[in-house]
Design a protein around this motif. Structure first.
Motif, PDB file in Angstrom:
ATOM      1  N   MET A 194      48.473  43.099  41.190  1.00  0.00           N
ATOM      2  CA  MET A 194      49.759  43.277  40.510  1.00  0.00           C
ATOM      3  C   MET A 194      50.724  43.982  41.453  1.00  0.00           C
ATOM      4  O   MET A 194      50.336  44.907  42.160  1.00  0.00           O
ATOM      5  CB  MET A 194      49.579  44.151  39.262  1.00  0.00           C
ATOM      6  CG  MET A 194      48.843  43.470  38.141  1.00  0.00           C
ATOM      7  SD  MET A 194      48.320  44.685  36.903  1.00  0.00           S
ATOM      8  CE  MET A 194      49.800  44.806  35.930  1.00  0.00           C
ATOM      9  N   LYS A 195      51.964  43.556  41.410  1.00  0.00           N
ATOM     10  CA  LYS A 195      52.980  44.236  42.229  1.00  0.00           C
ATOM     11  C   LYS A 195      53.229  45.615  41.641  1.00  0.00           C
ATOM     12  O   LYS A 195      53.142  45.803  40.426  1.00  0.00           O
ATOM     13  CB  LYS A 195      54.279  43.419  42.216  1.00  0.00           C
ATOM     14  CG  LYS A 195      54.179  42.194  43.099  1.00  0.00           C
ATOM     15  CD  LYS A 195      55.504  41.477  43.161  1.00  0.00           C
ATOM     16  CE  LYS A 195      55.363  40.196  43.965  1.00  0.00           C
ATOM     17  NZ  LYS A 195      56.387  39.220  43.643  1.00  0.00           N
ATOM     18  N   SER A 196      53.548  46.570  42.525  1.00  0.00           N
ATOM     19  CA  SER A 196      53.590  47.966  42.054  1.00  0.00           C
ATOM     20  C   SER A 196      54.646  48.209  40.967  1.00  0.00           C
ATOM     21  O   SER A 196      54.429  49.001  40.059  1.00  0.00           O
ATOM     22  CB  SER A 196      53.766  48.921  43.222  1.00  0.00           C
ATOM     23  OG  SER A 196      55.037  48.780  43.765  1.00  0.00           O
TER      24      SER A 196
ATOM     25  N   HIS B  47      46.678  44.133  32.370  1.00  0.00           N
ATOM     26  CA  HIS B  47      47.014  43.039  33.290  1.00  0.00           C
ATOM     27  C   HIS B  47      47.433  41.775  32.535  1.00  0.00           C
ATOM     28  O   HIS B  47      47.477  40.701  33.119  1.00  0.00           O
ATOM     29  CB  HIS B  47      45.815  42.755  34.195  1.00  0.00           C
ATOM     30  CG  HIS B  47      44.554  42.445  33.439  1.00  0.00           C
ATOM     31  ND1 HIS B  47      43.907  43.359  32.645  1.00  0.00           N
ATOM     32  CD2 HIS B  47      43.820  41.318  33.349  1.00  0.00           C
ATOM     33  CE1 HIS B  47      42.840  42.800  32.115  1.00  0.00           C
ATOM     34  NE2 HIS B  47      42.776  41.564  32.513  1.00  0.00           N
TER      35      HIS B  47
ATOM     36  N   LYS C 138      53.241  46.808  37.816  1.00  0.00           N
ATOM     37  CA  LYS C 138      52.140  47.671  37.410  1.00  0.00           C
ATOM     38  C   LYS C 138      52.669  48.888  36.642  1.00  0.00           C
ATOM     39  O   LYS C 138      52.181  49.210  35.556  1.00  0.00           O
ATOM     40  CB  LYS C 138      51.388  48.116  38.677  1.00  0.00           C
ATOM     41  CG  LYS C 138      50.051  48.732  38.428  1.00  0.00           C
ATOM     42  CD  LYS C 138      49.182  48.669  39.666  1.00  0.00           C
ATOM     43  CE  LYS C 138      49.434  49.845  40.563  1.00  0.00           C
ATOM     44  NZ  LYS C 138      48.486  49.894  41.692  1.00  0.00           N
ATOM     45  N   LYS C 139      53.673  49.524  37.207  1.00  0.00           N
ATOM     46  CA  LYS C 139      54.280  50.701  36.584  1.00  0.00           C
ATOM     47  C   LYS C 139      54.806  50.371  35.192  1.00  0.00           C
ATOM     48  O   LYS C 139      54.575  51.094  34.220  1.00  0.00           O
ATOM     49  CB  LYS C 139      55.453  51.179  37.443  1.00  0.00           C
ATOM     50  CG  LYS C 139      55.248  52.559  38.020  1.00  0.00           C
ATOM     51  CD  LYS C 139      56.482  52.932  38.794  1.00  0.00           C
ATOM     52  CE  LYS C 139      56.228  54.151  39.647  1.00  0.00           C
ATOM     53  NZ  LYS C 139      57.320  54.431  40.548  1.00  0.00           N
TER      54      LYS C 139
ATOM     55  N   ASN D 167      46.296  53.360  35.925  1.00  0.00           N
ATOM     56  CA  ASN D 167      46.728  52.977  37.262  1.00  0.00           C
ATOM     57  C   ASN D 167      45.537  52.470  38.084  1.00  0.00           C
ATOM     58  O   ASN D 167      45.631  51.467  38.786  1.00  0.00           O
ATOM     59  CB  ASN D 167      47.376  54.184  37.952  1.00  0.00           C
ATOM     60  CG  ASN D 167      48.137  53.773  39.183  1.00  0.00           C
ATOM     61  OD1 ASN D 167      48.874  52.793  39.171  1.00  0.00           O
ATOM     62  ND2 ASN D 167      47.921  54.480  40.271  1.00  0.00           N
TER      63      ASN D 167
ATOM     64  N   ALA E  26      44.576  49.066  36.773  1.00  0.00           N
ATOM     65  CA  ALA E  26      45.554  48.057  37.190  1.00  0.00           C
ATOM     66  C   ALA E  26      45.391  47.705  38.671  1.00  0.00           C
ATOM     67  O   ALA E  26      45.692  46.573  39.075  1.00  0.00           O
ATOM     68  CB  ALA E  26      46.963  48.563  36.913  1.00  0.00           C
ATOM     69  N   SER E  27      44.891  48.675  39.466  1.00  0.00           N
ATOM     70  CA  SER E  27      44.744  48.401  40.897  1.00  0.00           C
ATOM     71  C   SER E  27      43.607  47.408  41.174  1.00  0.00           C
ATOM     72  O   SER E  27      43.451  46.937  42.296  1.00  0.00           O
ATOM     73  CB  SER E  27      44.531  49.699  41.670  1.00  0.00           C
ATOM     74  OG  SER E  27      43.309  50.281  41.289  1.00  0.00           O
TER      75      SER E  27
ATOM     76  N   ARG F 225      53.971  47.834  33.226  1.00  0.00           N
ATOM     77  CA  ARG F 225      52.903  47.499  32.282  1.00  0.00           C
ATOM     78  C   ARG F 225      52.193  48.761  31.783  1.00  0.00           C
ATOM     79  O   ARG F 225      51.871  48.877  30.598  1.00  0.00           O
ATOM     80  CB  ARG F 225      51.864  46.580  32.943  1.00  0.00           C
ATOM     81  CG  ARG F 225      52.253  45.128  33.035  1.00  0.00           C
ATOM     82  CD  ARG F 225      52.390  44.435  31.709  1.00  0.00           C
ATOM     83  NE  ARG F 225      51.162  44.333  30.942  1.00  0.00           N
ATOM     84  CZ  ARG F 225      51.091  43.835  29.713  1.00  0.00           C
ATOM     85  NH1 ARG F 225      52.190  43.418  29.096  1.00  0.00           N
ATOM     86  NH2 ARG F 225      49.950  43.772  29.072  1.00  0.00           N
ATOM     87  N   ILE F 226      51.961  49.706  32.695  1.00  0.00           N
ATOM     88  CA  ILE F 226      51.271  50.945  32.299  1.00  0.00           C
ATOM     89  C   ILE F 226      52.100  51.670  31.243  1.00  0.00           C
ATOM     90  O   ILE F 226      51.587  52.136  30.225  1.00  0.00           O
ATOM     91  CB  ILE F 226      51.008  51.842  33.534  1.00  0.00           C
ATOM     92  CG1 ILE F 226      49.933  51.192  34.419  1.00  0.00           C
ATOM     93  CG2 ILE F 226      50.575  53.249  33.124  1.00  0.00           C
ATOM     94  CD1 ILE F 226      49.745  51.853  35.762  1.00  0.00           C
TER      95      ILE F 226
END
Lengths: 255, 314
Positions: free
Chosen positions: B112-114, B157, B117-118, B104, B107-108, B120-121
């Protein structure tokens, strides 16, 4: 801004999980406990000792935390190689440095708040009223700590952690004696010493300008104008020191 | 459609201060081009400048001279790194974070839109098989788990270019196989992969091209397909045969070497010429002998590597 915030948040998380932080907080608690004992032993009013020792503890423990976490900031990142994974992302080095600074600044804020609360509680125990006047000393102490933190960043941006610690500690010590340096310069015939003292007086931060403890502890009148300009002075100095740190860090090879 | 260059390195040099007046030349006038969607192996012994090249590409250190471009944009523009995923050698992470927190945090660093991001993680945790350990602090991760997390953070990403510094080091055979599969699947997704290694077989197995670096100097660029197509070293035949078979073969009186192996009736034959090799194969089959193997003798990447690095030392 989001990236700076993420780094700040992560840095804050790291320091509050760090043992050094707690050991220094413990050290502050011991100092405050000592003030209680001394307060009960002396002939003067214990509340004065509580305030004097309490404010002194916030300042000393805060300075030690600022130096420790500040010099460890870059050293730990380089030593543990975590810096590679961050700086290889689309982030400017200044964003990394400012994020780190804000995160550690937040740590110091928490430390100051916790210790202030303890001093307030102790004070309330002896005299059941909230000693709001202590804020006049605590706020400038906070800005002094932020300046010390900026210095530890500056030194660690180009030197080893040991040297950075020594340099920053020197700034803290000399910073509290620059006025004396000027006085000494006026009282000597040695031209070199005179020039050196005057140079140090203007070049190094005058941390005594942020010391409002005597006024607060002894109930002396506080000049709000002086307080205001002292804080502006500390903020400006901090910004300049951080800009120099960024300038150096931007050119450094992360080997 | 023309193939674009993902990376263009031109006349790159880097030296480090080692004493008051002494400098160590880590990289010397390196020029290299990596095409889009190729897997490029960066070979070299330890300390030959592989990691230095990567650090220069990522702006961690600054070159003395030269330039690096990613899809035509200079490396000095930090935005180029939005398209790059980097796995450092022996990656280290913040040990107080959990696997998920660490991804996380990485990714920040990207815009990336949240919700993406979630997602992709989650995908990455599945890809590297760490879903079960996502809430465990990294201080409790094993070496292999950290390496897998390293690849997850490099891919979170969805970069166009992957730079992997010794991705196979410290991995067990299964882990190495998984890593190879991840690299190959990245190619299938259209990504470009640049990875360093001193394990030649890894490079030979998955790379399109490879370069050999020695003492900071680029010695050679090899297309791995070329190695596979080459049969200049001859052919090797092993078979189980009797005296009649051997007599028939010897009667050819051609240019080959025939040896009896430790097992009494097993023979090894080496022929340089392809035509002769096939004629002998014919005899073996006619005689009813059992063919055990028939393989072309290719020059291996290892042989090229050794020859290249030895040449420079002379």
């Amino acid at each position: 801004m989001g990236k700076i915030f993420s780094i700040a948040q992560n840095t804050f998380r790291e320091t509050i999980r760090d043992r050094v932080f707690y050991s220094l907080l413990f050290f502050a608690l011991i100092l405050i406990a000592l003030s209680m004992i001394l307060g009960n032993l002396t002939l003067t009013k214990p509340i004065k000792i509580i305030h004097d020792f309490g404010l002194g503890s916030i300042s000393i423990a805060g300075t030690l935390i600022a130096i420790f976490v500040g010099i460890g900031m870059l050293y730990k990142e380089m030593d543990k190689r975590t810096i590679y994974t961050i700086l290889s992302k689309p982030i400017h080095r200044w964003q990394f440095l400012i994020g780190k600074y804000l995160g550690l600044g937040l740590t110091i804020s928490v430390e100051v708040v916790v210790m202030s609360l303890i001093v307030f509680l102790l004070s309330f125990y002896y005299v059941p009223e909230i000693p709001l006047k202590l804020f006049f000393a605590i706020v400038p102490i906070f800005f002094e700590l932020m300046l010390i933190l900026a210095f530890s960043f500056l030194f660690s941006s180009f030197s080893s952690s040991f040297l950075s610690g020594m340099f920053t500690l020197s700034i803290f010590v000399i910073g509290h004696f620059t006025s004396d340096l000027k006085m000494l310069a006026q009282g000597t015939d040695n031209v070199i010493f005179q020039k050196l003292s005057i140079f140090l007086f203007y070049f190094l931060p005058n941390l005594e300008a942020l010391n409002f403890k005597p006024e607060v502890v002894h109930n002396l009148a506080i000049s709000y104008e002086k307080l205001f300009f002292s804080i502006i002075y500390a903020i400006s100095y901090t910004i300049v020191v951080l800009l120099i740190a960024i300038f150096i860090f931007n050119r450094r090879d992360i080997k | 459609m023309s193939i674009k260059n993902a990376v263009e390195i031109q006349n790159l040099s880097k030296s480090f201060k080692t004493g008051l007046k002494k400098r160590f030349q880590a990289l010397n006038n390196l020029s290299l081009t990596i095409k889009e969607n190729e897997i490029f192996g960066y070979l070299g012994a330890n300390g030959t400048g592989k990691t230095t090249t990567f650090k220069l590409m990522l702006g961690l250190i600054f070159p003395d001279t030269g330039d690096i471009k990613f899809w035509g944009v200079s490396f000095q523009d930090v935005k180029t790194r939005a398209n790059i995923g980097y796995l450092p050698e022996n990656p280290y992470f913040y040990s107080y974070l959990t696997g998920q927190e660490s991804l996380n945090f990485t990714a920040s660093m990207f815009d990336m839109k949240s919700n993406i991001k979630k997602e992709r993680i989650n995908e990455m945790l599945d890809l590297v098989n760490l879903q079960h350990a996502k809430d465990i602090q990294l201080r409790k991760y094993s070496r292999g788990m950290l390496q897998r997390l390293g690849i997850a953070q490099a891919l979170v990403h969805d970069p166009k270019l992957l730079i992997l510094d010794e991705p196979m080091s410290g991995l067990d055979p299964m882990g190495r196989k998984d890593m190879r599969n991840i690299i190959l699947s990245c190619k299938d997704q259209g990504k470009t992969v640049l990875f360093s290694s001193h394990i030649i077989s890894d490079v030979e197995m998955i790379c399109d091209r490879a370069s050999i670096l020695s003492n900071g100097v680029l010695k050679k660029i090899i297309t791995v397909d070329d190695i596979m197509d080459r049969d200049s070293n001859g052919w090797e035949i092993t078979f189980k045969g009797n005296a009649d078979t051997i007599e028939s073969i010897n009667s050819k009186n051609e240019n080959f070497i025939l040896k009896q192996l430790s097992a009494k009736d097993i023979f090894l034959l080496k022929a340089i010429d392809k035509k002769i090799a096939f004629e002998i194969l014919n005899i073996i089959q006619k005689q009813g002998a059992e063919l055990l193997s028939f393989v072309p003798l290719r020059i291996s990447l290892e042989e090229i590597y050794i020859a290249t690095t030895l040449k420079k030392d002379q």
